[in-house]
Design an enzyme around this catalytic site. Structure first.
Site, mmCIF file in Angstrom:
data_model
loop_
_atom_site.group_PDB
_atom_site.id
_atom_site.type_symbol
_atom_site.label_atom_id
_atom_site.label_comp_id
_atom_site.label_asym_id
_atom_site.label_seq_id
_atom_site.Cartn_x
_atom_site.Cartn_y
_atom_site.Cartn_z
ATOM 1 N N ARG A 34 0.648 -1.608 0.121
ATOM 2 C CA ARG A 34 0.299 -0.031 -0.142
ATOM 3 C C ARG A 34 1.036 1.340 -0.549
ATOM 4 O O ARG A 34 0.640 1.948 -0.281
ATOM 5 C CB ARG A 34 -0.946 -0.216 1.309
ATOM 6 C CG ARG A 34 -1.684 1.164 1.345
ATOM 7 C CD ARG A 34 -2.639 1.051 2.242
ATOM 8 N NE ARG A 34 -3.004 0.294 2.995
ATOM 9 C CZ ARG A 34 -2.356 1.085 4.703
ATOM 10 N NH1 ARG A 34 -1.366 1.687 4.937
ATOM 11 N NH2 ARG A 34 -2.517 0.110 5.881
ATOM 12 N N TYR B 47 -15.815 15.606 -17.198
ATOM 13 C CA TYR B 47 -16.454 13.983 -17.101
ATOM 14 C C TYR B 47 -17.660 13.989 -15.991
ATOM 15 O O TYR B 47 -17.166 14.481 -14.914
ATOM 16 C CB TYR B 47 -14.966 13.124 -17.088
ATOM 17 C CG TYR B 47 -15.534 11.888 -16.558
ATOM 18 C CD1 TYR B 47 -16.840 10.730 -17.688
ATOM 19 C CD2 TYR B 47 -15.566 11.494 -15.000
ATOM 20 C CE1 TYR B 47 -16.803 9.214 -16.826
ATOM 21 C CE2 TYR B 47 -15.874 9.832 -14.605
ATOM 22 C CZ TYR B 47 -16.618 9.540 -15.777
ATOM 23 O OH TYR B 47 -16.876 8.056 -14.844
ATOM 24 N N LYS C 141 -7.655 4.641 -19.712
ATOM 25 C CA LYS C 141 -7.535 5.540 -21.475
ATOM 26 C C LYS C 141 -6.716 5.001 -21.883
ATOM 27 O O LYS C 141 -6.095 3.791 -22.373
ATOM 28 C CB LYS C 141 -8.188 6.852 -21.653
ATOM 29 C CG LYS C 141 -9.302 7.431 -19.950
ATOM 30 C CD LYS C 141 -10.443 6.367 -20.997
ATOM 31 C CE LYS C 141 -11.558 7.296 -20.218
ATOM 32 N NZ LYS C 141 -11.789 6.805 -18.766
ATOM 33 N N ASP D 129 -6.723 17.786 -16.008
ATOM 34 C CA ASP D 129 -6.916 16.150 -16.913
ATOM 35 C C ASP D 129 -6.279 15.671 -17.751
ATOM 36 O O ASP D 129 -7.423 16.903 -19.288
ATOM 37 C CB ASP D 129 -8.269 15.882 -16.168
ATOM 38 C CG ASP D 129 -8.979 14.600 -16.601
ATOM 39 O OD1 ASP D 129 -7.727 14.030 -17.400
ATOM 40 O OD2 ASP D 129 -9.987 14.114 -15.608
HETATM 41 N N1 PLP Z 1 -11.056 11.582 -16.106
HETATM 42 C C1 PLP Z 1 -11.373 11.820 -17.700
HETATM 43 C C2 PLP Z 1 -11.590 12.981 -18.464
HETATM 44 C C3 PLP Z 1 -12.628 10.643 -17.519
HETATM 45 O O1 PLP Z 1 -12.935 10.732 -19.223
HETATM 46 C C4 PLP Z 1 -12.470 9.529 -16.939
HETATM 47 C C5 PLP Z 1 -13.464 8.491 -16.930
HETATM 48 O O2 PLP Z 1 -14.143 8.564 -18.105
HETATM 49 C C6 PLP Z 1 -11.960 9.998 -15.681
HETATM 50 C C7 PLP Z 1 -11.402 11.282 -15.554
HETATM 51 C C8 PLP Z 1 -12.166 8.496 -14.396
HETATM 52 O O3 PLP Z 1 -11.204 7.903 -14.713
HETATM 53 P P1 PLP Z 1 -11.172 6.575 -13.596
HETATM 54 O O4 PLP Z 1 -12.556 5.676 -14.764
HETATM 55 O O5 PLP Z 1 -10.411 5.756 -15.064
HETATM 56 O O6 PLP Z 1 -12.064 6.144 -13.196
#
Ligand code: PLP
Length: 385
Positions: free
Chosen positions: A44, A96, A193, A168
């Site tokens: 961890r 998101y 992704k 992000d």
């Molecule tokens: N940020 C973006 C732009 C996303 O599209 C997503 C998920 O689709 C996330 C964060 C969250 O990531 P996760 O699904 O790996 O938790």
């Protein structure tokens, strides 16, 4: 080192010279005594396979530190833990859906508030920031409307008011965009992704050049126990080897798909920063090296869009993006369905929006599939005209 080389570069001091990093599938590590600890004591807190991944992620973003998490949302949750009760976040207004759910439904429990603003307009960002703002959080390109925010300009605004900027960058991957070099303090990735690329891992990352910020992130990662597991770290290390190639192919496939869609009579509007007609095109190409593999389009009618989506054969109907396989979704009812009802008018994507993630398949097959799916709705459009 260029990005494609960094993706495959092996920087390992494995005693046996393994060219694929070992998976340290262990929860705990034997210590030499009861009061002296080696480099690792408990997975961890730290694990050598995760360390390999974190070093790779930091190098790819041109940063000194990275921390890998069990998902993108786990990473974003830890990011928000840098704030305290009474603090405020200024966030983009096209994010998101899961991020909006966290900001709207979970953060108020800790006394943290959020203001949403169109971050493509720097004046609005300046006006939104108050003395309580500790963090500006943006996606660029944003998901799913592909809006482009000027990272350097927003970093300057955030810093002049004593706030941090987190970007992000999941839609781009570190191969196409490196926000830290443009002034961002923290880069966020949903490693699920592009970094993974094969739809077989959920992961996330927080990457920074600031040792103090990283120390706090690593502390939280251990304290809250949301770090990425060893095997998943290894899967990401494996996926990253082909990231440069995948991005190149997906970029060019997406540009051809977007160009095709823009000329199709059943399509009302295409949202893809790779198209010269996109309002953020020039800015995007000043801060990134490609349009990426995600694009959205509207048809003018949610039912028509649904028929197009359900007529596609090569594209799987699935949330998420940037895998080697092409996929399609309707964000309003899928990835962004978690935006709370009271915020939907302001923050939900249009109900007829279709989002494509273009994979590495042969572009001829991709265009053929889009063409046959759009043809299923074109007679109705022609009749209505
Ligand atoms: N940020 C973006 C732009 C996303 O599209 C997503 C998920 O689709 C996330 C964060 C969250 O990531 P996760 O699904 O790996 O938790």
């Amino acid at each position: 080192m260029k990005k494609a080389t960094e993706c495959v570069y092996l920087d390992s001091n494995d005693p046996y010279g393994a060219v694929s990093p070992p998976i340290y599938q262990t929860s705990t590590f034997r210590q030499t005594s009861a009061d002296e600890f080696g480099e690792y004591d408990y997975s961890r807190s730290g694990n050598p396979t995760r360390t390999e991944l974190e070093k790779k992620l930091a190098r790819l973003e041109g940063a000194s530190h990275a921390a890998a998490f069990a998902s993108g949302m786990a990473a974003i949750t830890t990011l928000t833990r840098l704030l305290s009760s009474g603090d405020e976040i200024v966030a983009g207004n096209d994010l998101y859906g899961g991020t909006v759910r966290l900001l709207e439904k979970v953060l108020p429990r800790s006394g943290i508030t959020v203001k949403y603003v169109d971050t493509t307009d720097r004046e609005r960002v300046s006006q939104a920031i108050s003395e309580r703002t500790r963090l500006v959080f943006i996606e660029t390109p944003s998901n799913p409307l592909m809006r482009i925010t000027d990272i350097r300009a927003v970093a300057d605004i955030a810093h002049s008011d004593g706030a941090l900027l987190a970007v992000d960058s999941s839609v781009m991957s570190p191969v196409l965009q490196n926000p830290i070099g443009l002034g961002a303090d923290i880069v966020v990735h949903s490693a699920t992704k592009f970094l993974c690329g094969h739809s077989d891992v959920t992961g996330g990352a927080l990457i920074t050049n600031d040792p103090e910020i990283h120390r706090e992130i690593a502390y939280l990662q251990n304290a809250e126990g949301n770090a990425l597991a060893p095997f998943d770290s290894w899967l990401l290390l494996r996926g990253i080897k082909t990231l440069g190639l995948r991005v190149e192919r997906q970029n060019s496939n997406a540009l051809e798909a977007a160009t095709f869609l823009a000329a199709n009579p059943a399509v009302k509007q295409v949202y893809y920063p790779g198209l010269a007609t996109h309002p953020g095109h020039d800015l995007h190409f000043r801060q990134a090296n490609g349009g990426g593999c995600v694009l959205s389009f509207t048809t003018g009618d949610a039912e028509t869009s649904k028929r197009v989506v359900e007529s596609l054969g090569l594209f799987s109907i699935a949330v998420s993006f940037a895998s080697v396989n092409s996929s399609v979704s309707m964000p309003c009812s899928m990835s962004h369905a978690s935006i709370p009802a009271e915020r939907r008018a302001e923050l939900a994507p249009p109900s007829d929006l279709v989002r494509l993630s273009v994979g590495i398949e042969d572009i001829g097959d991709i265009i053929d599939d889009l063409s046959q799916a759009l043809a299923t709705v074109t007679p109705a459009i022609a009749a209505a005209a």
